[in-house]
Motif scaffolding. Structure first.
Motif, PDB file in Angstrom:
ATOM      1  N   UNK A   1      42.175   8.598  32.022  1.00  0.00           N
ATOM      2  CA  UNK A   1      41.321   8.324  31.071  1.00  0.00           C
ATOM      3  C   UNK A   1      41.453   7.144  30.385  1.00  0.00           C
ATOM      4  N   UNK A   2      40.653   6.340  29.781  1.00  0.00           N
ATOM      5  CA  UNK A   2      40.731   5.347  28.939  1.00  0.00           C
ATOM      6  C   UNK A   2      40.029   5.311  27.715  1.00  0.00           C
ATOM      7  N   UNK A   3      40.396   4.611  26.658  1.00  0.00           N
ATOM      8  CA  UNK A   3      39.620   4.517  25.343  1.00  0.00           C
ATOM      9  C   UNK A   3      39.568   3.182  24.756  1.00  0.00           C
ATOM     10  N   UNK A   4      38.766   2.673  24.042  1.00  0.00           N
ATOM     11  CA  UNK A   4      38.445   1.680  23.363  1.00  0.00           C
ATOM     12  C   UNK A   4      39.086   1.730  22.011  1.00  0.00           C
ATOM     13  N   UNK A   5      39.263   0.791  21.261  1.00  0.00           N
ATOM     14  CA  UNK A   5      39.731   0.796  19.948  1.00  0.00           C
ATOM     15  C   UNK A   5      38.693   1.255  18.880  1.00  0.00           C
ATOM     16  N   UNK A   6      38.815   2.158  18.298  1.00  0.00           N
ATOM     17  CA  UNK A   6      37.906   2.326  17.204  1.00  0.00           C
ATOM     18  C   UNK A   6      38.507   2.910  15.871  1.00  0.00           C
ATOM     19  N   UNK A   7      38.218   1.786  14.771  1.00  0.00           N
ATOM     20  CA  UNK A   7      37.279   0.823  14.715  1.00  0.00           C
ATOM     21  C   UNK A   7      37.954  -0.378  15.683  1.00  0.00           C
ATOM     22  N   UNK A   8      37.002  -1.497  15.932  1.00  0.00           N
ATOM     23  CA  UNK A   8      37.122  -2.494  16.687  1.00  0.00           C
ATOM     24  C   UNK A   8      38.513  -3.308  16.302  1.00  0.00           C
ATOM     25  N   UNK A   9      38.829  -4.302  17.187  1.00  0.00           N
ATOM     26  CA  UNK A   9      40.226  -5.180  16.776  1.00  0.00           C
ATOM     27  C   UNK A   9      39.802  -5.953  15.752  1.00  0.00           C
ATOM     28  N   UNK A  10      38.570  -6.541  15.865  1.00  0.00           N
ATOM     29  CA  UNK A  10      38.165  -7.577  14.606  1.00  0.00           C
ATOM     30  C   UNK A  10      38.229  -6.970  13.451  1.00  0.00           C
ATOM     31  N   UNK A  11      37.597  -5.736  13.177  1.00  0.00           N
ATOM     32  CA  UNK A  11      37.724  -5.040  11.866  1.00  0.00           C
ATOM     33  C   UNK A  11      39.300  -4.832  11.661  1.00  0.00           C
ATOM     34  N   UNK A  12      39.832  -4.263  12.352  1.00  0.00           N
ATOM     35  CA  UNK A  12      41.283  -4.129  12.036  1.00  0.00           C
ATOM     36  C   UNK A  12      41.973  -5.294  11.652  1.00  0.00           C
ATOM     37  N   UNK A  13      41.963  -6.252  12.215  1.00  0.00           N
ATOM     38  CA  UNK A  13      42.549  -7.384  11.813  1.00  0.00           C
ATOM     39  C   UNK A  13      41.911  -8.030  10.424  1.00  0.00           C
ATOM     40  N   UNK A  14      40.889  -7.839  10.114  1.00  0.00           N
ATOM     41  CA  UNK A  14      40.357  -7.951   8.738  1.00  0.00           C
ATOM     42  C   UNK A  14      40.883  -7.270   7.849  1.00  0.00           C
ATOM     43  N   UNK A  15      41.011  -5.867   8.160  1.00  0.00           N
ATOM     44  CA  UNK A  15      41.733  -4.847   7.218  1.00  0.00           C
ATOM     45  C   UNK A  15      42.933  -5.141   6.802  1.00  0.00           C
ATOM     46  N   UNK A  16      43.835  -5.514   7.801  1.00  0.00           N
ATOM     47  CA  UNK A  16      45.192  -6.053   7.695  1.00  0.00           C
ATOM     48  C   UNK A  16      45.292  -7.281   6.792  1.00  0.00           C
ATOM     49  N   UNK A  17      44.465  -8.072   6.931  1.00  0.00           N
ATOM     50  CA  UNK A  17      44.464  -9.341   5.973  1.00  0.00           C
ATOM     51  C   UNK A  17      44.022  -8.942   4.583  1.00  0.00           C
ATOM     52  N   UNK A  18      43.229  -8.168   4.473  1.00  0.00           N
ATOM     53  CA  UNK A  18      42.701  -7.588   3.087  1.00  0.00           C
ATOM     54  C   UNK A  18      43.871  -6.903   2.212  1.00  0.00           C
ATOM     55  N   UNK A  19      44.674  -6.210   3.282  1.00  0.00           N
ATOM     56  CA  UNK A  19      46.102  -5.639   2.578  1.00  0.00           C
ATOM     57  C   UNK A  19      46.947  -6.530   1.791  1.00  0.00           C
TER      58      UNK A  19
END
Length: 259
Positions: free
Chosen positions: A194-212
């Motif tokens: 199987x395979x899976x995508x990043x949920x939520x996507x990579x861009x959102x996760x980067x923005x969220x980490x910057x927010x922290x």
């Protein structure tokens, strides 16, 4: 560039920083979904190697499996122990501190061994998978989940590695053919992938980490429960076994059977 595999101190430091489960994303849902889809869980003897937060193991224990988690990072086991205490899972969730390459279990102990985000941290992953093979019963299974090569995550990762900014110092990745070869070289028959995508996507996760870092906490899952998110997840789930899609997904996994 010299390759330096992450040691115990790296993982202890990492899990000390990631001990707030409300902020840490779980692993790919495909890991747990694959196990639920392929196994009757009641009484199944399971080992998770390199447990991290151990959330999948805790869920398997809730569903009736006899689960062990193996990790050599003390702070990882502390996180799993907190989950175990919160949900009173002492009867069927056991914690073991030890080396994944020299697992402290006899031959032919488990029905299922699984790990995610582990094999990519070693220059030579084959001894790890061979050790998984050793401790599995005949007819038992190993599920190995790793990062996939053709993904923006891989590009960013290697930039950070070159800058000596990657959290683990160094890490590799796999294509599906490479992962299947790793499993067959260890003696397994590949029975499911199987395979899976990043949920939520990579861009959102980067923005969220910057927010922290600036004191802003964005929701872990934006649009959760919305019609858009439900349709999107349904489409992605329908493509998880498509061989072409394996070259677009963040992570891939193979379930191998020991003869």
């Amino acid at each position: 560039m010299s390759i330096k595999e992450p040691d115990q101190s790296v993982w202890n430091r990492f899990w000390q920083q990631k001990n707030d489960m409300d902020k840490v994303y779980p692993s790919s849902p495909s890991v747990l979904n694959t196990i639920k889809k392929n196994f009757k869980l009641e009484g199944l003897k399971v080992l998770e190697v390199g447990a991290g937060t151990g959330r999948d193991s805790a869920e398997l224990a809730r569903l009736g499996a006899d689960v062990y988690v193996l990790d050599y990072a003390e702070n990882s086991l502390k996180i799993v122990d907190a989950i175990r205490a919160k949900d009173n899972l002492y009867d069927n969730l056991k914690l073991v501190r030890g080396d994944a390459f020299k697992a402290p279990f006899p031959d032919c102990t488990f029905d299922l061994v699984f790990h995610q985000g582990l094999a990519e941290h070693f220059k030579d992953s084959l001894p790890l998978i061979k050790e998984n093979y050793r401790i599995l019963k005949h007819g038992g299974h190993c599920l190995c989940d790793v990062p996939q090569t053709v993904h923006p995550y891989t590009v960013i990762k290697h930039i950070l590695i070159a800058m000596d900014k990657w959290f683990a110092g160094w890490e590799k990745q796999f294509t599906m053919p490479q992962l299947k070869k790793l499993m067959t070289d260890a003696g397994f028959e590949c029975v499911y992938d199987y395979g899976d995508w990043m949920r939520p996507n990579l861009f959102y996760r980067i923005v969220r980490e910057v927010g922290f870092k600036v004191g802003v906490e964005l929701p872990k899952y934006p649009l959760q429960g919305s019609a858009y998110q439900k349709v999107k997840d349904k489409i992605l789930d329908s493509l998880e076994n498509n061989s072409l899609m394996h070259y677009t997904q963040l992570c891939i996994g193979v379930l191998g059977k020991k003869p």
